[in-house]
Design a protein around this motif. Structure first.
Motif, PDB file in Angstrom:
ATOM      1  N   ARG A 104       0.890  -1.172   0.000  1.00  0.00           N
ATOM      2  CA  ARG A 104       0.000   0.000   0.000  1.00  0.00           C
ATOM      3  C   ARG A 104       0.919   1.210   0.000  1.00  0.00           C
ATOM      4  O   ARG A 104       1.144   1.849   1.024  1.00  0.00           O
ATOM      5  CB  ARG A 104      -0.890   0.011   1.252  1.00  0.00           C
ATOM      6  CG  ARG A 104      -2.123  -0.863   1.215  1.00  0.00           C
ATOM      7  CD  ARG A 104      -3.175  -0.357   0.251  1.00  0.00           C
ATOM      8  NE  ARG A 104      -3.515   1.031   0.506  1.00  0.00           N
ATOM      9  CZ  ARG A 104      -4.310   1.438   1.510  1.00  0.00           C
ATOM     10  NH1 ARG A 104      -4.889   0.574   2.300  1.00  0.00           N
ATOM     11  NH2 ARG A 104      -4.528   2.722   1.702  1.00  0.00           N
ATOM     12  N   ALA A 105       1.510   1.450  -1.172  1.00  0.00           N
ATOM     13  CA  ALA A 105       2.568   2.437  -1.256  1.00  0.00           C
ATOM     14  C   ALA A 105       2.095   3.814  -0.831  1.00  0.00           C
ATOM     15  O   ALA A 105       2.805   4.551  -0.161  1.00  0.00           O
ATOM     16  CB  ALA A 105       3.099   2.487  -2.687  1.00  0.00           C
ATOM     17  N   GLU A 106       0.905   4.157  -1.236  1.00  0.00           N
ATOM     18  CA  GLU A 106       0.347   5.457  -0.880  1.00  0.00           C
ATOM     19  C   GLU A 106      -1.082   5.205  -0.431  1.00  0.00           C
ATOM     20  O   GLU A 106      -1.655   4.160  -0.700  1.00  0.00           O
ATOM     21  CB  GLU A 106       0.370   6.400  -2.086  1.00  0.00           C
ATOM     22  CG  GLU A 106       1.778   6.699  -2.570  1.00  0.00           C
ATOM     23  CD  GLU A 106       1.787   7.609  -3.792  1.00  0.00           C
ATOM     24  OE1 GLU A 106       1.701   8.828  -3.610  1.00  0.00           O
ATOM     25  OE2 GLU A 106       1.882   7.089  -4.908  1.00  0.00           O
ATOM     26  N   SER A 107      -1.679   6.207   0.214  1.00  0.00           N
ATOM     27  CA  SER A 107      -3.016   6.006   0.787  1.00  0.00           C
ATOM     28  C   SER A 107      -4.035   5.636  -0.284  1.00  0.00           C
ATOM     29  O   SER A 107      -4.975   4.893  -0.030  1.00  0.00           O
ATOM     30  CB  SER A 107      -3.462   7.281   1.507  1.00  0.00           C
ATOM     31  OG  SER A 107      -3.569   8.342   0.573  1.00  0.00           O
ATOM     32  N   TRP A 108      -3.838   6.115  -1.486  1.00  0.00           N
ATOM     33  CA  TRP A 108      -4.834   5.887  -2.546  1.00  0.00           C
ATOM     34  C   TRP A 108      -4.443   4.770  -3.503  1.00  0.00           C
ATOM     35  O   TRP A 108      -5.133   4.526  -4.480  1.00  0.00           O
ATOM     36  CB  TRP A 108      -5.047   7.188  -3.330  1.00  0.00           C
ATOM     37  CG  TRP A 108      -3.800   7.683  -4.021  1.00  0.00           C
ATOM     38  CD1 TRP A 108      -2.819   8.458  -3.484  1.00  0.00           C
ATOM     39  CD2 TRP A 108      -3.399   7.398  -5.363  1.00  0.00           C
ATOM     40  NE1 TRP A 108      -1.821   8.673  -4.407  1.00  0.00           N
ATOM     41  CE2 TRP A 108      -2.154   8.054  -5.580  1.00  0.00           C
ATOM     42  CE3 TRP A 108      -3.969   6.671  -6.409  1.00  0.00           C
ATOM     43  CZ2 TRP A 108      -1.474   7.981  -6.789  1.00  0.00           C
ATOM     44  CZ3 TRP A 108      -3.283   6.602  -7.630  1.00  0.00           C
ATOM     45  CH2 TRP A 108      -2.050   7.261  -7.798  1.00  0.00           C
ATOM     46  N   ARG A 109      -3.334   4.066  -3.200  1.00  0.00           N
ATOM     47  CA  ARG A 109      -2.872   3.014  -4.099  1.00  0.00           C
ATOM     48  C   ARG A 109      -2.644   1.731  -3.340  1.00  0.00           C
ATOM     49  O   ARG A 109      -2.343   1.748  -2.150  1.00  0.00           O
ATOM     50  CB  ARG A 109      -1.542   3.421  -4.746  1.00  0.00           C
ATOM     51  CG  ARG A 109      -1.678   4.231  -6.002  1.00  0.00           C
ATOM     52  CD  ARG A 109      -0.433   4.096  -6.869  1.00  0.00           C
ATOM     53  NE  ARG A 109       0.757   4.607  -6.221  1.00  0.00           N
ATOM     54  CZ  ARG A 109       1.924   3.985  -6.238  1.00  0.00           C
ATOM     55  NH1 ARG A 109       2.048   2.821  -6.837  1.00  0.00           N
ATOM     56  NH2 ARG A 109       2.970   4.508  -5.618  1.00  0.00           N
ATOM     57  N   GLY A 110      -2.721   0.626  -4.038  1.00  0.00           N
ATOM     58  CA  GLY A 110      -2.366  -0.654  -3.465  1.00  0.00           C
ATOM     59  C   GLY A 110      -1.811  -1.557  -4.547  1.00  0.00           C
ATOM     60  O   GLY A 110      -1.884  -1.229  -5.730  1.00  0.00           O
ATOM     61  N   VAL A 111      -1.244  -2.681  -4.141  1.00  0.00           N
ATOM     62  CA  VAL A 111      -0.691  -3.627  -5.102  1.00  0.00           C
ATOM     63  C   VAL A 111      -1.168  -5.029  -4.738  1.00  0.00           C
ATOM     64  O   VAL A 111      -1.023  -5.465  -3.596  1.00  0.00           O
ATOM     65  CB  VAL A 111       0.857  -3.591  -5.105  1.00  0.00           C
ATOM     66  CG1 VAL A 111       1.413  -4.580  -6.120  1.00  0.00           C
ATOM     67  CG2 VAL A 111       1.382  -2.189  -5.399  1.00  0.00           C
ATOM     68  N   LEU A 148      -7.456   3.220  -5.269  1.00  0.00           N
ATOM     69  CA  LEU A 148      -8.372   3.104  -4.127  1.00  0.00           C
ATOM     70  C   LEU A 148      -9.095   4.422  -3.831  1.00  0.00           C
ATOM     71  O   LEU A 148      -9.728   4.559  -2.781  1.00  0.00           O
ATOM     72  CB  LEU A 148      -7.581   2.653  -2.887  1.00  0.00           C
ATOM     73  CG  LEU A 148      -6.858   1.306  -3.041  1.00  0.00           C
ATOM     74  CD1 LEU A 148      -5.914   1.073  -1.867  1.00  0.00           C
ATOM     75  CD2 LEU A 148      -7.858   0.167  -3.152  1.00  0.00           C
ATOM     76  N   ARG A 149      -9.008   5.357  -4.766  1.00  0.00           N
ATOM     77  CA  ARG A 149      -9.559   6.680  -4.464  1.00  0.00           C
ATOM     78  C   ARG A 149     -11.062   6.660  -4.226  1.00  0.00           C
ATOM     79  O   ARG A 149     -11.582   7.481  -3.484  1.00  0.00           O
ATOM     80  CB  ARG A 149      -9.190   7.672  -5.569  1.00  0.00           C
ATOM     81  CG  ARG A 149      -7.747   8.147  -5.431  1.00  0.00           C
ATOM     82  CD  ARG A 149      -7.341   9.035  -6.571  1.00  0.00           C
ATOM     83  NE  ARG A 149      -7.254   8.277  -7.815  1.00  0.00           N
ATOM     84  CZ  ARG A 149      -6.664   8.722  -8.924  1.00  0.00           C
ATOM     85  NH1 ARG A 149      -6.109   9.927  -8.935  1.00  0.00           N
ATOM     86  NH2 ARG A 149      -6.608   7.988  -9.996  1.00  0.00           N
ATOM     87  N   ALA A 150     -11.764   5.708  -4.858  1.00  0.00           N
ATOM     88  CA  ALA A 150     -13.221   5.649  -4.672  1.00  0.00           C
ATOM     89  C   ALA A 150     -13.618   4.592  -3.648  1.00  0.00           C
ATOM     90  O   ALA A 150     -14.791   4.255  -3.515  1.00  0.00           O
ATOM     91  CB  ALA A 150     -13.898   5.355  -6.008  1.00  0.00           C
ATOM     92  N   CYS A 151     -12.633   4.088  -2.922  1.00  0.00           N
ATOM     93  CA  CYS A 151     -12.852   2.939  -2.040  1.00  0.00           C
ATOM     94  C   CYS A 151     -12.941   3.430  -0.595  1.00  0.00           C
ATOM     95  O   CYS A 151     -11.937   3.857  -0.013  1.00  0.00           O
ATOM     96  CB  CYS A 151     -11.681   1.981  -2.214  1.00  0.00           C
ATOM     97  SG  CYS A 151     -11.946   0.361  -1.534  1.00  0.00           S
ATOM     98  N   PRO A 152     -14.130   3.376   0.009  1.00  0.00           N
ATOM     99  CA  PRO A 152     -14.301   3.949   1.343  1.00  0.00           C
ATOM    100  C   PRO A 152     -13.535   3.197   2.424  1.00  0.00           C
ATOM    101  O   PRO A 152     -13.107   3.789   3.416  1.00  0.00           O
ATOM    102  CB  PRO A 152     -15.808   3.845   1.578  1.00  0.00           C
ATOM    103  CG  PRO A 152     -16.281   2.767   0.663  1.00  0.00           C
ATOM    104  CD  PRO A 152     -15.360   2.777  -0.523  1.00  0.00           C
TER     105      PRO A 152
END
Lengths: 362, 362
Positions: A262-269, A311-315
């Motif tokens: 989860r490199a950044e708050s809005w991204r994941g791998v 993950l920007r739209a992921c609550p």
């Protein structure tokens, strides 16, 4: 047992990514489409491209399928060796190597092949000669899908005549894959081709074969159909959800994947990239799969072994270490990536199933 | 022997589609990139994701590579079993099943792993404990590619500290994959991370590992690099042609395919679809491969086993039965589709090479 314990069990026993099928759902899917065929009075000849497993092909046969469809001789060889009989190879078979193998297969199994041109037809008597028996040939017709197939009824009739004139070949009928939308064009093509064949004094078509899982839900719409070749229905996928041919509970296959970064708050791998989920867009779907636990997380892009999550739209985004289940865009190409499927029933692991005909490119 | 006889020989012996590599070109590619590394004083640690073959990995080692890079434990297991040593697994290893296998591997082979987060680091001592020896860990840094990797030098330093504090782990340095374009951001990130590590009294980084075939042509541009992980260069592909990292004569792999249909004057069908060439667009290339004999023929779309040719710009279109050679968009995913590569030298068939680590998803 719960879904969470199943995910933990699969991860512990097989590691992720794991390509998992629920046999309860598979059986329901098989029964459902078989009953659609039965109700329409159309024989079921499921396409094994989706599962590439003789075990599942036998389940389809035992549920009432007349035979099976393969796309490659290598697939038919695997199926025939496992005892499957009455196989349509829905493909133009061409070249000395393939004709030799087709002949060997025909010698021991009921085989029908498709052809859409005279070059292919000219080679097929070689297989019949090797087998010492006639080979059934259907003429592939393109009624709008722009893939293989003759594009006019006149060509279809001419090819039927050509087949009939060749030693060892028997003109068996027509094969088509009606495109989405109205069946009017397919019906007009078919009616004209059948009438032309009869008018020419050629053998009456015994087979009119249609294809596609969505088309299984409108059997009877194309008058004259004798058999149908559904493939994807056995597992279903995001394409089938999108076109209404499946509900979420009809999706038998999911890819169990782990969030590894989860490199950044809005991204994941995810540990599943293009070598697992494939770059297939499913005909233009947004993203590369549906994450059941996080439907608002978008699988935005791939490296070979990384699935990049937006993950920007992921609550409520997933955490590192979470195991998630993904419905792929196109299930047939995902199965093709693995040598074995993990089998479950509900929340319980059953075992593994070899994808025995995978890698049979020829 | 000529190219035409080679095509006929491959079609007759193996059928099409066949995925073919020219070992002469492979050897040239291996020597070329090794000499780039040697000239820059940077160790070569090629990524085996492209070929998945211990035989080719051994060719790379024998040409001077220090070790190899794998993306999955399963790949490393295959390579180690074949005698390859000194393996970087460039991936976040997570979960009990994988930690167990990593420990078993570490017990018998020199292994380095990458990590970009504390959850992964927390699990790694388990592998060292199983192996009874320390595990080298590099911190993966994202300097702009937006894949895995910490995104700030501060995080990199914190993770180095975390690794150093864990029993059985040894902080070994940094791993990055510099994006295309200027190396300024990568250099600034790296300089700050190295300075921070030294300032914190942590062990000096022994490894600074960079990745990518195009980056092999600018080794020395990123000061501090100790080793490089090129992958695609061993075969090359249409992406490498597009970005200038390869010339046509450097493309060692091609897919031999047969034209099986010419439904209309402007269309054709290859016996290679998305289950052979894959739906990988190569980062936005036009079409799904370069047909060497007909560069103006566009592989416009796919079914699973059909490649649909748009021949409108093709002055001399191929005929049914013609065998053509296709340079795929992305060679790594194409190799991943097959169990064996056909090997040739020039116009002569040599044999077959198993893609031994294919299908090792975990």
């Amino acid at each position: 047992m719960t879904l969470e314990t199943l995910k933990a069990d699969v991860a512990r026993e097989f590691g992720t990514p794991a390509v998992v099928i629920d046999l309860d759902v598979v059986e329901r899917n098989i029964a459902r489409v078989q009953s659609l065929c039965d109700a329409a009075g159309v024989a079921n000849r499921p396409h094994i491209k989706t599962h590439k497993s003789p075990v599942i092909a036998a389940m389809q046969r035992d549920a009432g399928a007349r035979g099976i469809t393969c796309q490659k001789i290598g697939e038919a060889e695997v199926m025939a060796a496992a005892g499957l009989d009455d196989i349509l190879i829905a493909y133009n078979i061409l070249g000395e190597e393939k004709i030799g193998r087709l002949g060997a297969l025909l010698a021991r199994t009921k085989i029908t092949v498709a052809a859409d041109n005279a070059v292919v037809v000219a080679g097929l008597p070689g297989a019949a000669a090797i087998a010492g028996r006639d080979l059934d040939v259907v003429v592939e017709c393109d009624t709008g899908r722009k893939r293989a197939g003759v594009v006019t009824p006149a060509e279809a009739i001419a090819l039927a005549r050509d087949i009939t004139a060749r030693p060892g070949l028997s003109f068996a009928g027509f094969m088509l894959y009606p495109p989405d939308g109205a069946l009017t064009d397919s019906q007009a093509f078919l009616d004209e081709a059948i009438a032309g064949v009869l008018e020419a004094g050629l053998p009456a078509p015994r087979i009119v074969s249609t294809g596609g899982t969505p088309n299984a839900f409108r059997l009877g719409g194309l008058h004259g159909t004798t058999e149908h070749r559904p493939g994807t229905y056995v597992f279903n996928d995001r394409m089938m959800l999108a076109n209404g041919a499946a509900r979420p509970e009809d999706c038998a296959l999911s890819v169990f994947a782990t969030v590894v970064s989860r490199a950044e708050s809005w991204r994941g791998v995810l540990d599943s990239g293009s070598k697992t989920l494939t770059a297939d867009t499913g005909g233009g779907l947004d993203g590369y799969g549906l994450i059941l636990e996080h439907p608002d997380a978008r699988i935005a892009s791939f490296s070979e072994e990384h699935g990049i999550l937006d993950l920007r739209a992921c609550p409520n985004p997933p955490s590192i270490g979470d195991v998630v289940r993904i419905i792929p865009n196109h299930v047939c190409v995902v199965v093709n990536m693995v040598d074995r499927l993990v089998t479950v029933r509900g929340d319980r692991i059953v075992g593994e199933l070899p994808v025995a005909a995978r890698g049979r490119l020829t």
